[in-house]
Design a protein around this motif. Structure first.
Motif, PDB file in Angstrom:
ATOM      1  N   TYR A  16      -7.811   1.803 -14.568  1.00 15.59           N
ATOM      2  CA  TYR A  16      -8.236   2.491 -13.212  1.00 15.59           C
ATOM      3  C   TYR A  16      -9.045   1.444 -12.358  1.00 15.59           C
ATOM      4  O   TYR A  16     -10.024   0.933 -12.691  1.00 15.59           O
ATOM      5  N   ALA A  17      -8.671   1.026 -11.145  1.00 11.82           N
ATOM      6  CA  ALA A  17      -9.236   0.214 -10.043  1.00 11.82           C
ATOM      7  C   ALA A  17      -8.720   0.544  -8.907  1.00 11.82           C
ATOM      8  O   ALA A  17      -7.420   0.525  -8.913  1.00 11.82           O
ATOM      9  N   ARG A  18      -9.143   0.179  -7.702  1.00  7.67           N
ATOM     10  CA  ARG A  18      -8.843  -0.032  -6.456  1.00  7.67           C
ATOM     11  C   ARG A  18      -8.032  -1.169  -6.509  1.00  7.67           C
ATOM     12  O   ARG A  18      -8.364  -2.171  -6.942  1.00  7.67           O
ATOM     13  N   GLY A  19      -6.523  -1.084  -6.004  1.00  9.37           N
ATOM     14  CA  GLY A  19      -5.630  -2.243  -6.093  1.00  9.37           C
ATOM     15  C   GLY A  19      -4.827  -2.451  -7.177  1.00  9.37           C
ATOM     16  O   GLY A  19      -4.238  -3.492  -7.161  1.00  9.37           O
ATOM     17  N   ALA A  20      -5.182  -1.717  -8.436  1.00 11.22           N
ATOM     18  CA  ALA A  20      -4.518  -2.010  -9.629  1.00 11.22           C
ATOM     19  C   ALA A  20      -2.994  -1.816  -9.330  1.00 11.22           C
ATOM     20  O   ALA A  20      -2.041  -2.516  -9.673  1.00 11.22           O
ATOM     21  N   SER A  21      -2.547  -0.834  -8.715  1.00 11.02           N
ATOM     22  CA  SER A  21      -1.099  -0.516  -8.417  1.00 11.02           C
ATOM     23  C   SER A  21      -0.747  -1.070  -7.174  1.00 11.02           C
ATOM     24  O   SER A  21       0.553  -1.403  -7.088  1.00 11.02           O
ATOM     25  N   ASP A  22      -1.549  -1.012  -6.356  1.00 13.88           N
ATOM     26  CA  ASP A  22      -1.147  -1.443  -5.150  1.00 13.88           C
ATOM     27  C   ASP A  22      -2.384  -2.594  -4.384  1.00 13.88           C
ATOM     28  O   ASP A  22      -3.071  -2.354  -3.866  1.00 13.88           O
ATOM     29  N   ASP A  23      -1.769  -3.819  -4.797  1.00 10.55           N
ATOM     30  CA  ASP A  23      -0.599  -4.473  -5.529  1.00 10.55           C
ATOM     31  C   ASP A  23      -0.879  -5.426  -6.260  1.00 10.55           C
ATOM     32  O   ASP A  23       0.110  -6.355  -6.714  1.00 10.55           O
ATOM     33  N   LYS A  24      -2.275  -5.235  -6.792  1.00  9.15           N
ATOM     34  CA  LYS A  24      -2.637  -6.641  -7.679  1.00  9.15           C
ATOM     35  C   LYS A  24      -1.605  -6.772  -8.983  1.00  9.15           C
ATOM     36  O   LYS A  24      -1.493  -7.624  -9.529  1.00  9.15           O
ATOM     37  N   GLY A  25      -1.376  -5.410  -9.480  1.00  7.61           N
ATOM     38  CA  GLY A  25      -0.991  -5.468 -10.802  1.00  7.61           C
ATOM     39  C   GLY A  25       0.581  -6.122 -10.650  1.00  7.61           C
ATOM     40  O   GLY A  25       0.925  -7.144 -11.464  1.00  7.61           O
ATOM     41  N   SER A  26       1.361  -5.738  -9.890  1.00  6.92           N
ATOM     42  CA  SER A  26       2.841  -6.517  -9.732  1.00  6.92           C
ATOM     43  C   SER A  26       2.665  -7.743  -9.445  1.00  6.92           C
ATOM     44  O   SER A  26       3.577  -8.560  -9.887  1.00  6.92           O
ATOM     45  N   LEU A  27       1.655  -8.031  -8.344  1.00 10.07           N
ATOM     46  CA  LEU A  27       1.788  -9.413  -7.814  1.00 10.07           C
ATOM     47  C   LEU A  27       1.334 -10.412  -9.069  1.00 10.07           C
ATOM     48  O   LEU A  27       2.105 -11.570  -9.395  1.00 10.07           O
TER      49      LEU A  27
END
Lengths: 522, 522
Positions: free
Chosen positions: B144-155
Motif C-alpha cells: 500500500y502506497a501512493r504510486g505503488a500501482s501507478d507507476d513505480k511498481g511496473s517501472l
C-alpha cells in the motif's frame, strides 16, 4: 430638569411626521452620564480590544473554550460595572451571561437587552489582509477584528451605559434592566429557545432591545421594523464507495459533483424563483403600502452595489421583484458553501466519492424555519439524480422572521433618542435581510415587542474578512442607551399610572396595514 | 535453444486465433534470467518500498524536490543495474531519466520503454486508512502506497529485467533498449512534447513499450489497443468583491456558487450528452466491429460496478450508449473538483466572493485536447450567468487519444509473452478509458507503434486512497519484460534480413476496419 426637556421635545415631536426627512433644529438632550463617559474613551477602547481577542467562534467545537473565555471576561466586566447579580448559565454547550438590575421605582417598565459575544468563523485565508481576525488592529477610527461590529462592539457599550447609570444615579436605574448575552447566535441559537421557555421568569419583560443590528450610516440612525428569518441545511451526495480514476471510470460511474450540481439547479426555476415544493408557504404578496414605505428610505441600488462591489444586483428573484422587495420582503435560498473532489493546485483526475453543499435560506412573514427545512430535505431526497445517493440534514440554525409596527411607542422613543444622537437627522425606517434568531422567537413566544439599538454599519464587513467597527460608534452607542432608558422610564411614568405593557399590540402579520401614524398612544 | 523453443511456439500460435478464450496446454518458455531473479524477491520489494517513500507529486510545487529525489534514486538504481549511460534531463521544471543500451546485434530493433515516477496527489484526509500515502505498508501480497500501482511498481520491474538481461548475457542485449522515465505524467506531461521534438534522436525507435497501464486481472493479461485522450481546465467564478453576509445581501447580489452551478449544468443536455459547442468534433460513430470486438472481452457491468462500489452504472451518456461504448469509445466531461464559500463545521451565513471548479475531459478518435480546451473556455465565457464573471484556463493536461491495431506484430509477440506469464490463459484485448499523454503523442509524432506491458490491476485504487500493488505482479512484470524483449529480437531476426520498421502501419483511425486476423506479416 430631565422631565422638562423631555416634555418640550415631546410636544415638538407631535408636529413631525416620523418619516419626513427634513432636519429640524433641536436642542439635543444631555444626561449627566455623558460626563461620566468623558476621559474614558481610551479605557473603553482597550476593553473592546481585549474582548475581541477571544476567538469565540461558536460554529467550531475547538473554539468552545474561547466562547467560554469571552463569557467569563464579560461577566467580570459586568461585575466591575456595579452589576451585582451576574450569572453564567450553561445553555446546551454554550455559555449565556445574564443579569438583572431593579429599577428605583417599583412601577417602572422592564427591558430585556439582548446581545451576543460569539462570532462568525474567520481565517486569514478568507482574505484578512489588514490584521489577523483575532489580533485587533486600530487604524484611525476603525477597529479591525472578527466580531468588532457583530456584536461585541455594541454589546460592550450596553455594559458601559449601565455602569454609568448605576454610578451617576447611585444605583437608581430608571427602568428594570435584564441583560441577556448569549454565545450561540452565529449558529442560530439552537439551544436557546428551550432554555428561554424553561426560564420564563428571567425573560419576561415589557420590551426587548436588541444590541445586535445596525444603523443606516455614520450620520443617520435607523429604526428596524423587520428582519428575515433563517434556516440552513447540509447536503451530502455520495457516488462510488471510494475516489476513482476519472479516466478508468469517467462516463460510466455517476460523478457525485454532477449529481450535486443537478440537484442544486433543480431548486431554482428558469426565472430564478425557488422550485422547492412548499418553500413559499407562509409568504403573501407584498402590499403597496409596504412597497411605498420601503422605497422612501434608501437608494438601494447604488448603496448595495457599492457595498458589495458589484456592477449589477442580479441575485435571487431579480426577474420578478425589485431590489428592496427581494431584500426585505422575499425569501431566498443561498448555497453558502460547496466542496468535493480535488481543490488543490494543478489537476488530479479523480472521480470523487462525495460532494457536499451547505445551504442557508432567509424567510419572511409567516414562513417557519422548521417547515422549510423539512421541505428542503424532502426535495433533496426526491430529486437525487440516478447513480448517487443524496442526504440532507438540518444544521440547527433556525430564526423566525420578525416584523413590528414602526410607530409603536418604543420606536417613538427610539426616534427621539436617535434624533439626539444624530444631531436632528431623521432616522431611516428600515428592515434587514439578515436574521437575529432569538428576536423573532422572544417576540412570538413571550409577546414582547422588540426594537433595535445597535451601532454596526453596513460597510463593516460583518461575516466577511477585515470586519471592523468604528470607535465613534462606541460613544454613540453608550450615550444612546443612557438616553433611551431614561426617556423610556419617563415616558412610561408620564403615560401610565398603573403598570401595564408598554405596547398593546405586537405585530406579527401585515404590519403595514396600519402603518398610518397613530398618536392615540401618545 | 531459445530460438528453438520460440519456433515451436510460433508454429503452434499459427493455429490459435488471438481472441479465442480456449486455454491451450502449452509449455511455458523459460529464460536463464528467471534464475537470476530467484532469491531476489525480498531485495526487489525493499527497493520498491524505498522508491515509494518519495512523495513525488508533480501537481504540487512544494513536492518538486521529491520528484527530483525520486529521479536521482532511479538513476542510481539504473547505474547499479549495469546500465552505463544514465542521464537526468531537465524537462521544464521536472526531471526525466533517460538511458540507452545497445543491442549485441547491429540490426536488432530498437524499443523505447516508457514509465513515470511522479504520482498523483494524496493526503490522509482523502481516506487513506491503511497507511499514510508515503509510508508504504505491506499486508500479505499487497504493497500500500501512493504510486505503488501507478507507476513505480511496473517501472522498477523494467530496471530489474534489464539488469538481469545484462547480467546473464554479459551485456549482450537482444534489442536496442531506450529507457524514458518521466516525472510529469500525472499533470499531463506539459513540457515533454516539445522536449521530445527537440531530442528526436534519443526517441527514435521501432516500438514504444509503455510500462504504464494495467492487466485485466491477476490471472489474465491484456493487450491494450486503445486509450482515451484527455484535457483539463479550471473555472473561476467571481461575484461580489469580497465575502458578504448572506442575510444582508442574499437575494440581491448574485451568488457565485449559483453562477457556477448554472454554468456547469449548462454543459450537459437533458440526456446527459455534452452541450459544449464543438466538444464532439473529431468523434465518429462507433463501428459494429468495434462494438462486437469490445463486448467479447469483459463483463463490464458487473466488473465495473464491483470496482466502483456502486449498484448502478449511471454516468455520462448512459441514455445513449451502453457501458463499454461510453468507457472506450465516447468522450466524457467530469467535474473533478469544486469549491467555494464555507466548508467547515456547522454554518457560516456567507455569500462568497468566489467559486471554483476543475474539469477534466476524456477524448477519443480524432479529438484534439487543445481544441476541446478552447471550446470549453469559449463555453464558459459565453454562458456566464448575469451578475458574475467567469474565467476558464487550461490546466496544461493534454493527451491525444491512442488507437492501435490489436493484431500488429508487436501485439502478437506480446500475446505469446502473456500466454506464458499467465499459464496459457488468453489475454483480453482491451481499451482503457484512461490516458497516458505521451503515448498518443509519440505514436503520432514519431510514427512509432506502441504496446502496453504494465502490471497494475484495476482494483488497485490508483488515483484514490489506499492505492496498492501486488508483490506477485513484480515477478510477472520482470519476467514478462525479459521474455518479450528476447522474443521480439528473435522474431525480428527471423523475419528481417535487413533492418526495417517492425510495423509497417500505425493505426490512428478506425482500427477495426481491418481488425480481421492478418498473418501476412508473420
Amino acid at each position: 430638569m430631565r422631565k422638562f426637556v423631555f416634555l418640550l421635545c415631546f410636544i415638538f415631536a407631535q408636529y413631525v411626521m416620523f418619516h419626513t426627512a427634513i432636519a429640524q433644529k433641536r436642542i439635543p438632550r444631555n444626561f449627566p452620564e455623558y460626563g461620566f463617559f468623558l476621559n474614558k474613551q481610551q479605557l473603553y477602547l482597550q476593553e473592546l480590544l481585549e474582548f475581541l481577542r477571544f476567538p469565540s467562534i461558536s460554529a467550531s467545537s475547538e473554539h468552545l473554550k474561547d466562547v467560554q473565555g469571552a463569557a467569563e471576561w464579560l461577566r467580570n466586566r459586568m461585575l466591575g460595572a456595579g452589576i451585582s447579580n451576574v450569572q453564567i448559565f450553561q445553555v446546551g454547550k454554550y455559555p449565556l451571561v445574564y443579569a438583572s438590575i431593579p429599577a428605583a421605582v417599583p412601577q417602572a417598565p422592564t427591558v430585556l437587552i439582548y446581545g451576543h459575544f460569539d462570532v462568525q468563523p474567520a481565517s486569514v485565508e478568507d482574505g484578512w489582509n489588514i490584521t489577523k481576525p483575532f489580533k485587533p488592529r486600530v487604524i484611525q477610527d476603525k477597529i479591525y477584528a472578527r466580531g468588532a461590529s457583530d456584536d461585541k462592539g455594541s454589546l460592550l457599550s450596553v455594559v458601559h451605559a449601565v455602569e454609568a447609570i448605576l454610578a451617576v444615579s447611585q444605583g437608581r436605574s430608571p427602568v428594570n434592566i435584564k441583560l441577556l448575552f448569549e454565545g450561540q447566535e452565529e449558529i442560530g441559537s439552537p439551544d436557546l429557545p428551550s432554555w428561554l421557555l424553561k426560564n420564563r421568569k428571567l425573560i419576561q419583560s415589557d420590551l426587548l432591545i436588541s444590541a445586535d443590528g445596525s444603523m443606516h450610516s455614520e450620520n443617520i440612525g435607523s429604526i428596524v421594523w423587520g428582519l428575515r428569518g433563517a434556516g440552513a441545511i447540509q447536503v451530502n451526495v455520495t457516488g462510488p464507495s471510494h475516489d476513482l480514476h476519472s479516466g478508468g471510470f469517467g462516463g460510466v460511474v455517476q460523478n457525485p459533483i454532477h449529481c450535486l450540481v443537478k440537484l442544486l439547479e433543480s431548486m431554482r426555476h428558469e426565472n430564478k424563483s425557488i422550485a422547492v415544493e412548499g418553500f413559499y408557504e407562509g409568504t403573501r404578496p407584498i402590499t403597496q403600502k409596504e412597497k411605498d414605505f420601503a422605497r422612501q428610505s434608501i437608494d438601494f441600488e447604488q448603496e448595495l452595489s457599492r457595498l458589495a462591489g458589484v456592477s449589477q444586483l442580479a441575485g435571487g428573484e431579480s426577474e420578478l421583484f425589485d431590489t428592496v422587495e427581494r431584500l426585505w420582503f422575499r425569501p431566498t435560498l443561498d448555497v453558502v458553501g460547496i466542496w468535493g473532489g480535488y481543490m488543490d493546485q494543478g489537476i488530479k483526475t479523480v472521480l470523487p466519492a462525495n460532494a457536499y453543499a451547505k445551504l442557508s435560506f432567509r424567510l419572511v412573514q409567516e414562513q417557519v424555519p422548521e417547515k422549510v427545512v423539512e421541505k428542503m430535505i424532502q426535495h433533496v431526497s426526491q430529486h437525487c439524480p440516478a447513480g448517487c445517493s443524496c442526504k440532507a440534514f438540518d444544521l440547527g440554525f433556525h430564526a423566525l422572521p420578525f416584523e413590528s409596527d414602526p410607530d409603536m411607542l418604543s420606536n417613538q422613543v427610539l426616534r427621539e433618542t436617535l434624533l439626539d444622537i444624530y444631531q436632528g437627522e431623521e432616522p431611516k425606517y428600515v428592515r434587514s435581510g439578515a436574521s437575529i434568531p432569538i428576536v423573532g422567537f422572544i417576540q412570538k413566544e413571550f409577546q414582547i415587542p422588540a426594537i433595535f439599538l445597535a451601532f454596526g454599519l453596513p460597510d463593516e464587513n460583518i461575516h466577511g474578512p477585515n470586519e471592523f467597527y468604528r470607535i465613534g460608534s462606541m460613544d454613540k452607542a453608550r450615550k444612546a442607551y443612557v438616553s433611551f432608558l431614561y426617556q423610556l422610564g419617563e415616558r412610561y411614568h408620564l403615560e401610565h399610572s398603573s403598570k401595564k405593557p408598554i405596547e398593546s399590540h405586537v405585530v406579527t402579520t401585515s404590519p403595514m396595514e396600519n402603518v398610518e401614524m397613530d398618536h392615540s398612544e401618545l
